[in-house]
Design a protein around this motif. Structure first.
Motif, short mmCIF file in Angstrom:
data_model
loop_
_atom_site.label_atom_id
_atom_site.label_comp_id
_atom_site.label_asym_id
_atom_site.label_seq_id
_atom_site.Cartn_x
_atom_site.Cartn_y
_atom_site.Cartn_z
N ALA A 87 34.45 38.46 38.58
CA ALA A 87 35.18 37.66 38.68
C ALA A 87 36.42 37.22 39.27
O ALA A 87 37.10 36.65 39.97
N VAL A 95 43.08 39.54 37.91
CA VAL A 95 42.64 41.01 36.85
C VAL A 95 43.99 41.36 36.47
O VAL A 95 45.62 41.41 37.19
N VAL A 98 39.93 40.40 33.44
CA VAL A 98 40.11 39.30 34.23
C VAL A 98 41.43 38.45 32.76
O VAL A 98 41.33 38.20 32.19
N THR A 115 41.09 31.50 32.40
CA THR A 115 40.91 32.40 33.32
C THR A 115 42.19 31.35 34.84
O THR A 115 42.01 30.26 34.61
#
Length: 528
Positions: free
Chosen positions: A218, A225, A347, A355
């Protein structure tokens, strides 16, 4: 273009991934990919239980406040309240898929106590709650006609594209660990439920698969993050000289076990009013401090004062493990040391697992929903996995119904994967060096100068691994090392950016740093 065979691809088969799959499969086709077997997950190693307000004398507000206090003021209160309020329904749902929680004499669910909790609210199955939950989830997933499972498949990279609406994820590139074939799997959405990254540290309670794969993928894809400086260290990992790792659940302290020095004397109330049941970051630092002061390889848990048979009946896994290394807990102390345990950051994800990349979801330990803040409250992790997985599944199904799309269909690719004698040893040495570096410079106690040294040495290792990759192609061992180095860099940068001590991030002043460098961070113990 051909429509994908599956609506959702879930990476990871722990409590979060399988809960999502079961919820989403009522309305869609789901593929679950796991790097090892379906049953090899962090969830399966969880001993303690699941926190939920089920006692009339307890309250949601008390659970919320306990969580906020453990998180040192850095939790997202809205996320905490949502999780706590959904907890009873999550327990009921787990019972519905045949998780048989322990019962009290009254016939109600038995409720245990763990550190940081102001009330008995830990729902459990003896001391193997995670394994029992994992087994029930697996059986339900195997039976479901809309869920496919592919084992020994390792995610390599997320497939992303950019449009006027921003960057979106349309699938994942996967390495088949048996055939070494690389293929790209398209999907309406990808769900990261890959667990934590405890293997970034030299000493950890996490299994070998916990290499931060989803988090690293990710991050490389550009997803945001958060809170990576906050890594929780469990204070009571069984001390052994044969290299084996075994967690001694905090629930044992909730049942009355006390941390003691080698001479049997108590010490935890010098560090916190709750003594042995203080929040984990406090206990881990206290244990480390006393080990250093006494130059001792470990401290001890004392259960000798508990009623005869209590440990054997309520904590059979711990009792059996101790007996296999000739420790009779009724008459002997249990040797323990701290170890990396839980990744509080991850994440960044909202209440629905979304996200910063469209059509990419993150749930469980791979995600940072904000419920843990700077330090996770015991037994909130399995709870978070169920609650946010279900919320993510509901949102993902709505997305599928409202705005489906057909991603580009990708064909299989071959991996060169050149490998020769000596290369595996080289990769292992790089990994061991990184783990030792992170333990010593970015572990339980940190300093600015140590973190800066860590950051510089990580860059050297990254360059070395980049060269190895150019020779070997994509191999599991190399890919895991790349992922761990990505996670290590994220932890180190975040720790350098936060100069005050809070929760699981404890940073010392320059003079203390000098003393630590002169006297190693912790007595060395044999540990995988």
């Amino acid at each position: 273009m051909k429509a994908p065979d599956f609506d959702f691809v879930v990476l990871g088969s722990g409590i979060a991934g399988l809960s999502f799959a079961l919820q989403a499969a009522a309305h869609s086709c789901v593929l679950v990919l796991c790097k090892s077997s379906l049953s090899e997950t962090n969830t399966a190693y969880a001993q303690g239980g699941i926190a939920a307000v089920l006692d009339p004398t307890d309250s949601f507000e008390q659970h919320v406040q306990d969580t906020l206090e453990a998180g040192a003021g850095l939790c997202k209160e809205m996320a905490v309240r949502y999780m706590v309020q959904e907890a009873p329904a999550a327990i009921e749902w787990l019972q519905g898929i045949a998780v048989h929680f322990d019962e009290a004499a009254s016939g109600d669910i038995a409720l245990g106590l763990e550190g940081g909790h102001s009330h008995h609210r830990i729902v459990h199955v003896k001391d193997h709650t995670g394994r029992s939950t994992q087994q029930a989830l697996e059986e339900a997933v195997r039976r479901h006609p809309n869920i496919s499972v592919q084992e020994f498949q390792m995610g390599i990279e997320l497939l992303t594209d950019t449009s006027n609406a921003g960057t979106f994820c349309y699938g994942v590139q996967v390495l088949d660990l048996h055939t070494q074939e690389i293929r790209s799997i398209p999907a309406q959405a990808v769900v990261l439920a890959t667990g934590g990254s405890g293997q970034v540290y030299q000493y950890t309670t996490n299994p070998g698969i916990a290499t931060g794969d989803g988090l690293a993928m990710a991050a490389r894809a550009g997803a945001e993050v958060q809170n990576m400086e906050f890594f929780q260290f469990h204070p009571t990992s069984l001390y052994q000289t044969n290299g084996e790792v075994f967690l001694i659940s905090e629930a044992l302290r909730g049942a009355g076990a006390e941390l003691v020095l080698p001479d049997g004397s108590h010490f935890m109330h010098q560090y916190h009013p709750l003594g042995s049941l203080a929040p984990r970051d406090v206990v881990a630092r206290a244990v480390l401090t006393e080990m250093q002061r006494l130059n001792s390889p470990c401290l001890y848990l004392d259960v000798r004062h508990l009623p005869p048979g209590k440990v054997q009946q309520e904590f059979p896994s711990i009792y059996h493990k101790c007996s296999t290394i000739d420790i009779d807990v009724t008459s002997q102390l249990i040797p323990v040391v701290p170890a990396a345990h839980y990744q509080c950051g991850g994440v960044r994800a909202d209440l629905h697992g979304r996200t910063s990349l469209n059509r990419l979801y993150a749930i469980g330990e791979a995600a940072c929903t904000g419920v843990h803040g700077a330090n996770r409250l015991a037994s909130n992790s399995l709870l978070e996995g169920v609650v946010f997985a279900q919320s993510a599944a509901e949102q993902a199904v709505r997305l599928l119904e409202q705005s489906p799309f057909i991603p580009a269909f990708a064909i299989a690719e071959n991996s060169p994967a050149y490998w020769w004698p000596g290369m595996q040893a080289e990769v292992f040495q790089c990994r061991a060096r990184m783990q030792r570096l992170m333990w010593e410079q970015a572990g339980i106690v940190r300093s600015v100068s140590g973190l800066m040294r860590c950051e510089a040495q990580l860059k050297v290792l990254q360059q070395k691994v980049k060269y190895i990759t150019s020779l070997t192609g994509i191999k599991q061992e190399v890919q895991e090392l790349q992922n761990l180095l990505t996670v290590a860099e994220l932890i180190t940068k975040a720790a350098l950016a936060r100069r005050e001590s809070v929760g699981g991030h404890f940073i010392v002043e320059a003079q203390t740093d000098r003393l630590l460098s002169e006297n190693s961070m912790i007595p060395q113990v044999a540990r995988k």
